[in-house]
Design an enzyme around this catalytic site. Structure first.
Site, short mmCIF file in Angstrom:
data_model
loop_
_atom_site.label_atom_id
_atom_site.label_comp_id
_atom_site.label_asym_id
_atom_site.label_seq_id
_atom_site.Cartn_x
_atom_site.Cartn_y
_atom_site.Cartn_z
N ASP A 124 -13.07 2.96 3.99
CA ASP A 124 -11.65 2.74 4.24
C ASP A 124 -11.36 3.01 5.72
O ASP A 124 -11.84 3.97 6.30
CB ASP A 124 -10.81 3.68 3.35
CG ASP A 124 -9.36 3.25 3.29
OD1 ASP A 124 -8.91 2.83 2.21
OD2 ASP A 124 -8.66 3.34 4.33
N ILE A 125 -10.59 2.12 6.31
CA ILE A 125 -10.30 2.19 7.74
C ILE A 125 -9.41 3.40 8.08
O ILE A 125 -9.46 3.90 9.21
CB ILE A 125 -9.68 0.86 8.23
CG1 ILE A 125 -9.91 0.63 9.70
CG2 ILE A 125 -8.22 0.74 7.86
CD1 ILE A 125 -9.61 -0.80 10.15
N ASN A 134 -4.66 1.62 -7.39
CA ASN A 134 -3.22 1.40 -7.27
C ASN A 134 -2.92 0.00 -7.79
O ASN A 134 -3.67 -0.93 -7.49
CB ASN A 134 -2.78 1.54 -5.81
CG ASN A 134 -3.02 2.94 -5.27
OD1 ASN A 134 -2.87 3.92 -5.99
ND2 ASN A 134 -3.41 3.04 -4.01
N HIS A 143 -9.18 -3.47 -6.11
CA HIS A 143 -10.15 -2.51 -5.55
C HIS A 143 -9.96 -1.15 -6.17
O HIS A 143 -8.87 -0.81 -6.62
CB HIS A 143 -10.00 -2.41 -4.02
CG HIS A 143 -8.62 -2.04 -3.56
ND1 HIS A 143 -7.59 -2.95 -3.49
CD2 HIS A 143 -8.09 -0.86 -3.18
CE1 HIS A 143 -6.49 -2.35 -3.06
NE2 HIS A 143 -6.77 -1.07 -2.89
N HIS A 182 -10.60 3.01 -5.11
CA HIS A 182 -10.89 3.98 -4.05
C HIS A 182 -11.83 5.04 -4.64
O HIS A 182 -11.58 5.53 -5.75
CB HIS A 182 -9.61 4.71 -3.62
CG HIS A 182 -8.54 3.84 -3.05
ND1 HIS A 182 -8.24 3.81 -1.71
CD2 HIS A 182 -7.66 3.00 -3.65
CE1 HIS A 182 -7.22 2.98 -1.50
NE2 HIS A 182 -6.85 2.47 -2.66
P1 AMP Z 1 -4.12 0.20 -1.57
O1 AMP Z 1 -2.91 1.02 -1.17
O2 AMP Z 1 -4.73 0.68 -2.86
O3 AMP Z 1 -3.85 -1.29 -1.55
O4 AMP Z 1 -5.20 0.54 -0.49
C1 AMP Z 1 -5.60 -0.32 0.52
C2 AMP Z 1 -6.53 0.46 1.42
O5 AMP Z 1 -7.18 -0.45 2.28
C3 AMP Z 1 -5.84 1.51 2.30
O6 AMP Z 1 -6.39 2.80 2.03
C4 AMP Z 1 -6.16 1.04 3.72
O7 AMP Z 1 -6.42 2.12 4.59
C5 AMP Z 1 -7.39 0.18 3.51
N1 AMP Z 1 -7.61 -0.88 4.49
C6 AMP Z 1 -6.70 -1.76 4.98
N2 AMP Z 1 -7.27 -2.61 5.84
C7 AMP Z 1 -8.59 -2.29 5.90
C8 AMP Z 1 -9.71 -2.78 6.61
N3 AMP Z 1 -9.61 -3.81 7.46
N4 AMP Z 1 -10.91 -2.18 6.44
C9 AMP Z 1 -11.02 -1.13 5.59
N5 AMP Z 1 -10.01 -0.62 4.89
C10 AMP Z 1 -8.80 -1.17 5.03
#
Ligand code: AMP
Ligand code: ZN
Length: 115
Positions: free
Chosen positions: A29-30, A86, A99, A101
């Site tokens: 995760d970024i 989520n 996805h 986490h």
């Molecule tokens: P969600 O709130 O479950 O949709 O989580 C989306 C997750 O994706 C968040 O924790 C972000 O930090 C992560 N995210 C968004 N863009 C990227 C990216 N380019 N690379 C890796 N993680 C990302």
């Protein structure tokens, strides 16, 4: 509009991929919310859990068994970890590509805020 996770899966966008199979890809995760924070993503673009039914059982099962593989690989299987999904805006979903986490590696004193 393009999907950022599809772009990572297809290597159009830089992603820190740590594990992949025929069906799914896992990357860091970024904006990590834990010392270990990995996202497990099916290659197929499915928006959310609400867009699945019994025909997607295999994909959903694969996400969870990959989460266990990743936890072992990242050394957090013994200490314990969280698997979070989520669903929809009200459920905190920001990226519209299914996805889970995988979060762990905390120390006793760490804040354990979820994504
Ligand atoms: P969600 O709130 O479950 O949709 O989580 C989306 C997750 O994706 C968040 O924790 C972000 O930090 C992560 N995210 C968004 N863009 C990227 C990216 N380019 N690379 C890796 N993680 C990302
Ligand atoms: Zn996508």
């Amino acid at each position: 509009m393009g999907c950022i996770f599809c772009e990572i899966i297809n290597r159009g966008q830089k992603g820190d991929i740590i594990f992949e199979t025929k069906e799914l890809v896992a990357f860091k995760d970024i904006h990590p919310k834990a010392p270990v924070h990995i996202l497990v993503v099916p290659r197929q673009h499915i928006v959310s859990l609400v867009d699945t039914d019994a025909s997607r059982r295999e994909i959903l099962g694969n996400l969870f068994s990959a989460a266990a593989d990743i936890a072992r690989m990242q050394g957090i299987a013994e200490s314990g970890f969280k698997v979070v999904m989520n669903v929809g805006r009200g459920g905190g979903q920001i990226i519209d590509h299914l996805h889970v986490h995988v979060l762990g590696g905390w120390k006793e004193e760490d804040n354990r805020e979820l994504p």
